[in-house]
Write a protein that holds these residues in place. Structure first.
Motif, PDB file in Angstrom:
ATOM      1  N   ALA A 132       0.815  -1.213   0.000  1.00 21.02           N
ATOM      2  CA  ALA A 132       0.000   0.000   0.000  1.00 21.02           C
ATOM      3  C   ALA A 132       0.851   1.266   0.000  1.00 21.02           C
ATOM      4  N   GLU A 144      -5.183   0.201  -1.266  1.00 24.21           N
ATOM      5  CA  GLU A 144      -5.333  -0.942  -0.378  1.00 24.21           C
ATOM      6  C   GLU A 144      -4.747  -2.173  -1.072  1.00 24.21           C
ATOM      7  N   CYS A 160      -3.236  -4.057   3.916  1.00 25.82           N
ATOM      8  CA  CYS A 160      -2.674  -2.722   4.130  1.00 25.82           C
ATOM      9  C   CYS A 160      -3.553  -1.666   3.458  1.00 25.82           C
ATOM     10  N   SER A 161      -3.668  -0.536   4.107  1.00 26.13           N
ATOM     11  CA  SER A 161      -4.414   0.595   3.548  1.00 26.13           C
ATOM     12  C   SER A 161      -3.613   1.862   3.790  1.00 26.13           C
ATOM     13  N   ASN A 177      -0.206   4.770   6.809  1.00 30.12           N
ATOM     14  CA  ASN A 177      -0.570   3.397   6.469  1.00 30.12           C
ATOM     15  C   ASN A 177      -0.982   2.610   7.711  1.00 30.12           C
ATOM     16  N   THR A 179      -1.598  -1.527   8.743  1.00 30.55           N
ATOM     17  CA  THR A 179      -1.428  -2.917   8.326  1.00 30.55           C
ATOM     18  C   THR A 179      -2.095  -3.821   9.346  1.00 30.55           C
ATOM     19  N   TYR A 185      -9.754  -7.571   7.290  1.00 28.62           N
ATOM     20  CA  TYR A 185     -10.101  -6.608   6.227  1.00 28.62           C
ATOM     21  C   TYR A 185     -11.495  -6.024   6.471  1.00 28.62           C
ATOM     22  N   HIS A 187     -14.056  -2.765   4.675  1.00 29.80           N
ATOM     23  CA  HIS A 187     -14.133  -1.780   3.596  1.00 29.80           C
ATOM     24  C   HIS A 187     -14.174  -0.343   4.104  1.00 29.80           C
ATOM     25  N   THR A 189     -11.951   0.850   6.195  1.00 33.26           N
ATOM     26  CA  THR A 189     -10.589   1.231   6.588  1.00 33.26           C
ATOM     27  C   THR A 189     -10.031   2.335   5.700  1.00 33.26           C
ATOM     28  N   ARG A 190     -10.273   2.238   4.418  1.00 32.90           N
ATOM     29  CA  ARG A 190      -9.724   3.245   3.491  1.00 32.90           C
ATOM     30  C   ARG A 190     -10.224   4.644   3.836  1.00 32.90           C
TER      31      ARG A 190
END
Length: 325
Positions: A132, A144, A160-161, A177, A179, A185, A187, A189-190
């Motif tokens: 990322a 991501e 990772c994002s 970042n 990790t 995971y 969605h 997070t970004r």
């Protein structure tokens, strides 16, 4: 959860085909990831043995000095992000514009490996393959990377994002970042990382504006003091400090007028000076005090009529005779 597990299986199949030099089903691999895989191949990154490039302690120290503002601003935001995930084998890192990790938070009591995120490590694609941080720096956009989307097999257990941190000219100055184990995971997070990176960028811009303001008032021939509503010094230039004969430890957070005259909070009496200041050459020396006054009647024993008169910005001029008007 099942959806991203199936997605990862499809990507892993294509990852293996890619490294066997076989055609890849581009519908199964995001274009951004496939572009990165191709770049990594051209750069000779080994998928089964990612290289670890690190700065020496002395070089890292110099880099931290050059990025002192970025690190100082980011630290508090990173801590707030990390606290809720601190027990989940997670990492939060800050990298510079070349992908070198400047600061990182993780549970250093754990025995799990640290994926290229220790301070001083290089997380660029040229060293760590698709990840990322490195891919964000190349693509200039939040990135991501989930499990087998990473170019190097050793990172397939991670998600990772990363989001870029930009300066006032829109240039990337760093990357924030997070990790996590790939099983965690999410969605959202970004969006969280983009918001945090934006907050860091805004604070950096504010710091720059304050530094520019400080430089401008230092260039003035006049003394300038900025006060809180109760007379506490917010900032002042060196000219004002000398004119008021204030020692360095009395500059910030102290009350300007009551320091000299406890019974004269409005500063109408002459300032008693312990030393002398040479008169300005060819013009009167001026001191401007800009205050943010308290609301009418908020001071103990306040006279509302007098407060009404004093409401707004008060200006004081020092004409070289030790008197503040």
């Amino acid at each position: 959860m099942e959806e991203h597990i199936e997605r990862n299986k499809r990507v892993l199949e294509q990852w293996e085909r890619f490294h066997r030099q076989e055609p890849v089903d581009e519908s199964a691999v995001r274009p951004l990831i496939l572009r990165s895989w191709k770049r990594c191949r051209l750069q000779g990154v080994r998928p089964d043995n990612a290289s670890k490039v690190s700065l020496s302690p002395a070089a890292l120290e110099k880099l931290l000095d050059r990025n002192a503002d970025l690190v100082a601003v980011a630290k508090s935001i990173m801590e707030k992000l990390y606290n809720p995930i601190s027990t989940s084998r997670s990492f939060i890192s800050l990298s510079d514009a070349q992908g070198i990790v400047l600061h990182a938070l993780w549970d250093n009591t754990g025995s799990y490996p640290i994926p290229h995120l220790a301070p001083g490590n290089l997380a660029a694609e040229s060293a760590s393959g698709t990840n990322a941080i490195g891919t964000c720096l190349v693509e200039h956009t939040p990135v991501e990377t989930l499990a087998s989307e990473h170019y190097c097999r050793s990172f397939h257990g991670w998600f990772c994002s990363a989001a870029p941190i930009r300066d006032s000219r829109n240039a990337i100055v760093g990357v924030l970042n997070v990790t996590l184990p790939s099983a965690l995971y999410h969605h959202h997070t970004r969006g969280m990382m983009e918001a945090a990176a934006h907050a860091i960028a805004e604070q950096l811009r504010l710091r720059l504006l304050l530094q520019e303001q400080k430089a401008i008032i230092e260039m003035l021939d006049e003394g300038v003091v900025v006060l809180e509503g109760d007379g506490t010094i917010r900032t002042l230039n060196n000219k004002a400090q000398a004119m008021l004969d204030l020692p360095p430890d009395a500059v910030h957070g102290n009350h300007l007028f009551q320091r000299h005259h406890p019974g004269d909070p409005l500063g109408k009496r002459p300032i008693q000076r312990s030393g002398s200041v040479p008169p300005a050459q060819g013009r009167f020396a001026q001191l401007h005090a800009f205050a943010h006054p308290l609301g009418i009647g908020e001071r103990p024993g306040a006279d509302p009529a007098r407060d009404q008169k004093d409401q707004g910005i008060r200006r004081a001029r020092h004409r070289g005779q030790g008197r503040l008007y």
